[in-house]
Design a protein around this motif. Structure first.
Motif, PDB file in Angstrom:
ATOM      1  N   LEU A 224      -9.384  15.536  -0.502  1.00  0.00           N
ATOM      2  CA  LEU A 224      -8.198  14.817  -0.952  1.00  0.00           C
ATOM      3  C   LEU A 224      -8.559  13.780  -2.003  1.00  0.00           C
ATOM      4  O   LEU A 224      -9.562  13.077  -1.881  1.00  0.00           O
ATOM      5  N   ARG A 225      -7.712  13.723  -3.022  1.00  0.00           N
ATOM      6  CA  ARG A 225      -7.853  12.665  -4.024  1.00  0.00           C
ATOM      7  C   ARG A 225      -6.479  12.080  -4.276  1.00  0.00           C
ATOM      8  O   ARG A 225      -5.532  12.799  -4.572  1.00  0.00           O
ATOM      9  N   VAL A 226      -6.369  10.778  -4.132  1.00  0.00           N
ATOM     10  CA  VAL A 226      -5.099  10.086  -4.340  1.00  0.00           C
ATOM     11  C   VAL A 226      -5.251   9.126  -5.514  1.00  0.00           C
ATOM     12  O   VAL A 226      -6.262   8.443  -5.635  1.00  0.00           O
ATOM     13  N   THR A 227      -4.245   9.108  -6.371  1.00  0.00           N
ATOM     14  CA  THR A 227      -4.192   8.130  -7.442  1.00  0.00           C
ATOM     15  C   THR A 227      -2.941   7.286  -7.291  1.00  0.00           C
ATOM     16  O   THR A 227      -1.947   7.720  -6.698  1.00  0.00           O
ATOM     17  N   LEU A 228      -2.992   6.081  -7.820  1.00  0.00           N
ATOM     18  CA  LEU A 228      -1.860   5.161  -7.756  1.00  0.00           C
ATOM     19  C   LEU A 228      -1.715   4.469  -9.102  1.00  0.00           C
ATOM     20  O   LEU A 228      -2.688   3.918  -9.629  1.00  0.00           O
ATOM     21  N   ASP A 229      -0.519   4.522  -9.656  1.00  0.00           N
ATOM     22  CA  ASP A 229      -0.199   3.828 -10.899  1.00  0.00           C
ATOM     23  C   ASP A 229       0.965   2.892 -10.609  1.00  0.00           C
ATOM     24  O   ASP A 229       2.123   3.311 -10.584  1.00  0.00           O
TER      25      ASP A 229
ATOM     26  N   LEU B  32      -3.905  15.104  -4.633  1.00  0.00           N
ATOM     27  CA  LEU B  32      -4.549  16.354  -5.041  1.00  0.00           C
ATOM     28  C   LEU B  32      -5.346  16.893  -3.866  1.00  0.00           C
ATOM     29  O   LEU B  32      -6.165  16.179  -3.294  1.00  0.00           O
ATOM     30  N   ILE B  33      -5.077  18.136  -3.507  1.00  0.00           N
ATOM     31  CA  ILE B  33      -5.867  18.833  -2.490  1.00  0.00           C
ATOM     32  C   ILE B  33      -6.671  19.896  -3.226  1.00  0.00           C
ATOM     33  O   ILE B  33      -6.104  20.805  -3.844  1.00  0.00           O
ATOM     34  N   THR B  34      -7.979  19.780  -3.195  1.00  0.00           N
ATOM     35  CA  THR B  34      -8.808  20.756  -3.911  1.00  0.00           C
ATOM     36  C   THR B  34      -9.190  21.914  -3.005  1.00  0.00           C
ATOM     37  O   THR B  34      -9.217  21.787  -1.767  1.00  0.00           O
ATOM     38  N   ALA B  35      -9.460  23.058  -3.623  1.00  0.00           N
ATOM     39  CA  ALA B  35      -9.929  24.251  -2.901  1.00  0.00           C
ATOM     40  C   ALA B  35      -9.084  24.497  -1.655  1.00  0.00           C
ATOM     41  O   ALA B  35      -9.586  24.496  -0.528  1.00  0.00           O
ATOM     42  N   SER B  36      -7.789  24.716  -1.846  1.00  0.00           N
ATOM     43  CA  SER B  36      -6.840  24.796  -0.732  1.00  0.00           C
ATOM     44  C   SER B  36      -7.186  25.932   0.230  1.00  0.00           C
ATOM     45  O   SER B  36      -7.773  26.960  -0.140  1.00  0.00           O
ATOM     46  N   ARG B  37      -6.783  25.713   1.486  1.00  0.00           N
ATOM     47  CA  ARG B  37      -7.002  26.685   2.562  1.00  0.00           C
ATOM     48  C   ARG B  37      -5.669  26.989   3.224  1.00  0.00           C
ATOM     49  O   ARG B  37      -4.740  26.190   3.149  1.00  0.00           O
ATOM     50  N   ALA B  38      -5.597  28.116   3.915  1.00  0.00           N
ATOM     51  CA  ALA B  38      -4.357  28.465   4.611  1.00  0.00           C
ATOM     52  C   ALA B  38      -3.930  27.367   5.577  1.00  0.00           C
ATOM     53  O   ALA B  38      -2.737  27.102   5.757  1.00  0.00           O
ATOM     54  N   ALA B  39      -4.903  26.690   6.180  1.00  0.00           N
ATOM     55  CA  ALA B  39      -4.598  25.626   7.147  1.00  0.00           C
ATOM     56  C   ALA B  39      -3.973  24.398   6.494  1.00  0.00           C
ATOM     57  O   ALA B  39      -3.452  23.520   7.201  1.00  0.00           O
ATOM     58  N   ASP B  40      -3.997  24.328   5.163  1.00  0.00           N
ATOM     59  CA  ASP B  40      -3.348  23.207   4.462  1.00  0.00           C
ATOM     60  C   ASP B  40      -1.838  23.394   4.364  1.00  0.00           C
ATOM     61  O   ASP B  40      -1.126  22.480   3.930  1.00  0.00           O
TER      62      ASP B  40
ATOM     63  N   ASN C 281       0.829  -1.189   0.000  1.00  0.00           N
ATOM     64  CA  ASN C 281       0.000   0.000   0.000  1.00  0.00           C
ATOM     65  C   ASN C 281       0.873   1.252   0.000  1.00  0.00           C
ATOM     66  O   ASN C 281       2.087   1.178   0.271  1.00  0.00           O
ATOM     67  N   LEU C 282       0.265   2.382  -0.269  1.00  0.00           N
ATOM     68  CA  LEU C 282       0.956   3.660  -0.240  1.00  0.00           C
ATOM     69  C   LEU C 282       0.084   4.617   0.577  1.00  0.00           C
ATOM     70  O   LEU C 282      -1.144   4.595   0.463  1.00  0.00           O
ATOM     71  N   GLN C 283       0.739   5.421   1.398  1.00  0.00           N
ATOM     72  CA  GLN C 283       0.005   6.312   2.299  1.00  0.00           C
ATOM     73  C   GLN C 283       0.541   7.732   2.157  1.00  0.00           C
ATOM     74  O   GLN C 283       1.692   7.929   1.776  1.00  0.00           O
ATOM     75  N   TRP C 284      -0.297   8.684   2.496  1.00  0.00           N
ATOM     76  CA  TRP C 284       0.096  10.088   2.545  1.00  0.00           C
ATOM     77  C   TRP C 284      -0.111  10.615   3.959  1.00  0.00           C
ATOM     78  O   TRP C 284      -1.112  10.293   4.619  1.00  0.00           O
TER      79      TRP C 284
ATOM     80  N   GLU D 195      -5.830  -0.764  -5.894  1.00  0.00           N
ATOM     81  CA  GLU D 195      -6.719   0.373  -6.102  1.00  0.00           C
ATOM     82  C   GLU D 195      -6.051   1.408  -7.003  1.00  0.00           C
ATOM     83  O   GLU D 195      -4.818   1.537  -6.994  1.00  0.00           O
ATOM     84  N   ARG D 196      -6.830   2.158  -7.722  1.00  0.00           N
ATOM     85  CA  ARG D 196      -6.275   3.155  -8.649  1.00  0.00           C
ATOM     86  C   ARG D 196      -6.557   4.583  -8.185  1.00  0.00           C
ATOM     87  O   ARG D 196      -5.806   5.510  -8.525  1.00  0.00           O
ATOM     88  N   GLU D 197      -7.632   4.759  -7.440  1.00  0.00           N
ATOM     89  CA  GLU D 197      -7.995   6.106  -7.007  1.00  0.00           C
ATOM     90  C   GLU D 197      -8.781   6.006  -5.706  1.00  0.00           C
ATOM     91  O   GLU D 197      -9.526   5.045  -5.482  1.00  0.00           O
ATOM     92  N   LYS D 198      -8.582   7.035  -4.864  1.00  0.00           N
ATOM     93  CA  LYS D 198      -9.304   7.062  -3.606  1.00  0.00           C
ATOM     94  C   LYS D 198      -9.566   8.510  -3.217  1.00  0.00           C
ATOM     95  O   LYS D 198      -8.738   9.394  -3.493  1.00  0.00           O
ATOM     96  N   HIS D 199     -10.713   8.746  -2.575  1.00  0.00           N
ATOM     97  CA  HIS D 199     -11.083  10.100  -2.175  1.00  0.00           C
ATOM     98  C   HIS D 199     -11.340  10.140  -0.681  1.00  0.00           C
ATOM     99  O   HIS D 199     -11.820   9.185  -0.083  1.00  0.00           O
ATOM    100  N   SER D 200     -11.008  11.298  -0.093  1.00  0.00           N
ATOM    101  CA  SER D 200     -11.362  11.544   1.293  1.00  0.00           C
ATOM    102  C   SER D 200     -11.526  13.043   1.453  1.00  0.00           C
ATOM    103  O   SER D 200     -10.550  13.785   1.475  1.00  0.00           O
ATOM    104  N   GLY D 201     -12.772  13.502   1.534  1.00  0.00           N
ATOM    105  CA  GLY D 201     -13.019  14.931   1.644  1.00  0.00           C
ATOM    106  C   GLY D 201     -12.453  15.678   0.450  1.00  0.00           C
ATOM    107  O   GLY D 201     -12.770  15.389  -0.694  1.00  0.00           O
TER     108      GLY D 201
END
Lengths: 114, 115
Positions: free
Chosen positions: A61-66, A75-83, A31-34, A53-59
């Motif tokens: 966050l979107r992670v892809t694996l090849d 991928l972090i969408t709609a970034s915030r200062a807290a990121d 597995n691979l983790q962030w 698995e090829r793709e996973k989402h959490s809030g």
């Protein structure tokens, strides 16, 4: 041994934009983790993607694996200062039974400009 | 609260003076590991433990010792610290060596300075 290599080493974007970080690794994985690390603090687990698995989402966050390219992206969408933080990929190898646990990359330092 | 507790948070010591960094987890995790983090080098594994009384070397074990006499505790021992062991140290634990499905839980870190 360093397994994962994140790219870029540093990334600065405007709040609201999307942030993409990449990770390449060398051996076969289970597995691979962030993880995220705020300055000098302990790492926090974000998401795990298994080798089948090829793709996973959490809030936001979107992670892809090849696995054919031995690479992953976060991928972090709609970034915030807290990121604003450092982001690390970590791999659980299958070689040698993987008893040595996770191997971490050197991280991507993400800065979100307000 | 599920957590990994490391102590001390900060430590300044002199070369050659034995020290112990404690690590304790309350999640009944079998797997525990120590890492050091240095600028430009990322996290490097020092030692790991698959279960009680089972420990093994990671990538940078020289100058360190560990023990796992109880499931919850995994202390890191520096018998004769040297300045090149100045670093930020993290203890981590997980249900298994693959850290699946919930990943590692990390302690808050110990910033060690050896003068």
């Amino acid at each position: 041994s360093q397994q994962g290599e994140e790219d870029p080493q540093a990334l600065s974007i405007q709040e609201g934009e999307n942030a993409t970080m990449n990770c390449s690794y060398k051996t076969s994985i289970n597995n691979l983790q962030w993880y995220r690390q705020n300055s000098g603090r302990g790492l926090v687990h974000l998401i795990l993607i298994r080798s089948n698995e090829r793709e996973k989402h959490s809030g936001r966050l979107r992670v892809t694996l090849d696995t054919s390219k031995k690479s992953s992206s976060l991928l972090i969408t709609a970034s915030r200062a807290a990121d604003t933080a450092s982001y690390f990929c970590a791999t659980a190898s299958i070689s040698g039974g993987g008893a040595d646990g996770l191997t971490f990359g050197k991280g991507t330092h993400l800065i979100i400009q307000p | 609260e599920a957590q990994v507790t490391q102590n001390p948070r900060y430590l300044i010591t002199v070369t050659g003076k034995k020290l112990t960094v404690t690590c304790s987890q309350n999640m009944n995790h079998e797997y525990m590991s120590w890492y050091r983090q240095d600028p430009g080098l990322g996290l490097r594994q020092i030692y790991y433990s698959m279960n009680v009384e089972v420990t093994d070397k990671g990538d940078v074990p020289e100058g360190y010792k560990v023990s796992r006499k109880e499931k919850r505790n995994f202390p890191l021992i520096l018998e004769s610290p040297s300045p090149n062991q100045t670093s930020l140290y993290f203890c981590a634990s997980s249900f298994n060596h693959r850290a699946a499905p919930h990943g590692y839980t990390f302690g808050s870190g110990t910033r060690l300075t050896v003068v």
